[in-house]
Write a protein that holds these residues in place. Structure first.
Motif, PDB file in Angstrom:
ATOM      1  N   LEU A  82       0.829  -1.205   0.000  1.00 55.76           N
ATOM      2  CA  LEU A  82       0.000   0.000   0.000  1.00 55.76           C
ATOM      3  C   LEU A  82       0.865   1.257   0.000  1.00 55.76           C
ATOM      4  O   LEU A  82       0.587   2.216  -0.743  1.00 55.76           O
ATOM      5  CB  LEU A  82      -0.916  -0.008   1.226  1.00 55.76           C
ATOM      6  N   LEU A  83       1.911   1.258   0.804  1.00 61.27           N
ATOM      7  CA  LEU A  83       2.815   2.411   0.855  1.00 61.27           C
ATOM      8  C   LEU A  83       3.520   2.621  -0.487  1.00 61.27           C
ATOM      9  O   LEU A  83       3.704   3.759  -0.938  1.00 61.27           O
ATOM     10  CB  LEU A  83       3.850   2.216   1.965  1.00 61.27           C
ATOM     11  N   LEU A  86       1.103   4.220  -2.765  1.00 61.53           N
ATOM     12  CA  LEU A  86       0.932   5.624  -2.387  1.00 61.53           C
ATOM     13  C   LEU A  86       2.099   6.481  -2.872  1.00 61.53           C
ATOM     14  O   LEU A  86       1.905   7.642  -3.259  1.00 61.53           O
ATOM     15  CB  LEU A  86       0.796   5.750  -0.865  1.00 61.53           C
ATOM     16  N   ALA A  89       1.475   7.419  -6.303  1.00 62.81           N
ATOM     17  CA  ALA A  89       0.323   8.309  -6.456  1.00 62.81           C
ATOM     18  C   ALA A  89       0.590   9.714  -5.935  1.00 62.81           C
ATOM     19  O   ALA A  89       0.291  10.707  -6.609  1.00 62.81           O
ATOM     20  CB  ALA A  89      -0.887   7.701  -5.733  1.00 62.81           C
ATOM     21  N   VAL A  90       1.154   9.804  -4.731  1.00 65.21           N
ATOM     22  CA  VAL A  90       1.312  11.122  -4.088  1.00 65.21           C
ATOM     23  C   VAL A  90       2.713  11.332  -3.517  1.00 65.21           C
ATOM     24  O   VAL A  90       2.917  12.187  -2.663  1.00 65.21           O
ATOM     25  CB  VAL A  90       0.265  11.310  -2.958  1.00 65.21           C
ATOM     26  N   GLY A  91       3.670  10.557  -3.987  1.00 67.10           N
ATOM     27  CA  GLY A  91       5.015  10.624  -3.434  1.00 67.10           C
ATOM     28  C   GLY A  91       5.771  11.880  -3.806  1.00 67.10           C
ATOM     29  O   GLY A  91       5.434  12.593  -4.755  1.00 67.10           O
ATOM     30  N   LEU A 101       7.592   9.328   0.714  1.00 69.32           N
ATOM     31  CA  LEU A 101       6.325   9.859   1.201  1.00 69.32           C
ATOM     32  C   LEU A 101       6.650  10.951   2.209  1.00 69.32           C
ATOM     33  O   LEU A 101       7.330  10.691   3.210  1.00 69.32           O
ATOM     34  CB  LEU A 101       5.491   8.761   1.870  1.00 69.32           C
TER      35      LEU A 101
END
Length: 365
Positions: A82-83, A86, A89-91, A101
């Protein structure tokens, strides 16, 4: 509750070797960054701080029975995937790569976490699927999938070096679990064919790194500059080195990234062949000690944890050293405990904590 008897089995020798290597890394940083003018905290003090955090993590890991990790393996694996999603997607993007992140107080790099989690997950799988015969191709499908998912996500960041390490860790653990000869030959042939086809999936800068590895002198002031300067630094150290803070390549700023990926090149120039021999002997001790911990582990899960951590350290060492002397392409893999970097230090110390945990619980109470 913590059993005091465990302290009598604590592997102080392994911890001492780890601290000696880290101390040499800090000394190397002092020499490299002495002439750098900055109002920020010096790099070597930051490295000492990260080492301190790492030691606290080692203490915490050792206080909890490693067997509990077996029940946490697949939840941790899911969280890590999941990380990694992410991150894409939004890193946070830096120098063309999206690997972090931004949590405000810290930048988390899930790909580093993936190294540790894949060790725990593969150890859990092979422990629960123990069998007398070597694994066939069909039986390796699930561990291959467990390995492929994080590797693919890490490649998308893109981070070829970390992806290579994750693959190497999983492959080493699978090989230790037992693979049939025919299956091994088939996988080797498939890997070679895939390496050829994978060329077309690489980014342009990754292709350039491989071409530079094959012919660094083709662009001596551009793509080949790093490796050429690194080989000059290593070779100019001779047998006894030029002395602390007397290396021309590092002190005159010819060598790029000399506090991170090419830290060993600086050490080789200043301390020469004999200094490198001592450092390599210390790394060899850690690898042998890790294998020893696996051999004497109280159970199969502990054995696989020790093998996985040892594989992580071994491949980091081999790839970094091969990289700085021109035997492997430059892929941005740090030298454990030695290169500057908080994330690398924490990941390595988590691995050291797991090794110590397995070692101190090799006797059943």
């Amino acid at each position: 509750m913590f059993d005091r008897r465990l302290l009598t089995h604590f592997d102080w020798a392994l911890l001492l070797v780890v601290l000696v290597i880290a101390a040499l890394g800090v000394l190397n940083l002092v020499g490299v960054t002495a002439s750098w003018s900055s109002s920020a905290l010096p790099y070597y003090l930051k490295q000492i701080a990260w080492l301190g955090v790492g030691l606290i993590i080692v203490l915490i890991i050792c206080s909890v029975d490693y067997r509990r990790l077996e029940h946490m393996a697949f939840p941790l694996y899911g969280i890590t995937l999941l990380l990694l999603v992410l991150v894409l997607a939004v890193g946070h993007t830096s120098m063309g790569a999206t690997r972090w992140l931004n949590l405000g107080f810290i930048k988390l790099q899930p790909s580093e976490l993936a190294k540790v989690v894949i060790i725990i997950t593969m150890a859990c799988y092979f422990t629960r699927h123990d069998q007398p015969l070597p694994f066939s191709l069909r039986e390796l499908a699930i561990p291959a999938l467990l390995l492929a998912l994080p590797t693919a996500l890490i490649m998308k960041q893109p981070d070829l070096g970390t992806a290579m390490i994750v693959l190497a860790i999983g492959g080493t653990m699978a090989l230790f679990a037992g693979i049939g000869t025919r299956t091994l030959l088939f996988l080797a042939a498939t890997g070679l064919a895939g390496a050829g086809g994978g060329w077309f999936l690489l980014h342009d800068y990754q292709k350039q790194r491989i071409l530079t590895f094959l012919n660094p002198e083709g662009d001596p002031l551009g793509a080949g500059y790093h490796i050429i300067q690194s080989k000059i630094a290593v070779g100019s150290g001779g047998f006894f080195g030029k002395g602390f803070m007397k290396g021309s390549q590092s002190q005159l700023s010819f060598l790029p990234e000399r506090h991170t990926d090419f830290a060993f090149s600086v050490f080789a120039e200043e301390w020469g062949f004999w200094g490198c021999l001592v450092l390599l002997a210390l790394f060899l001790l850690i690898v042998l000690w890790g294998l020893r911990s696996g051999r004497h582990a109280a159970d199969r899960f502990g054995t696989f944890l020790a093998v996985g951590v040892t594989a992580m350290l071994f491949w980091h060492i081999v790839i970094n050293l091969g990289m700085v002397i021109g035997l492997l392409p430059v892929v941005g893999v740090p030298l454990p405990l030695f290169s500057y970097g908080g994330t690398s230090m924490i990941t390595t110390m988590i691995g050291v904590g797991m090794l110590l945990n397995v070692s101190m619980r090799r006797f059943k109470f």
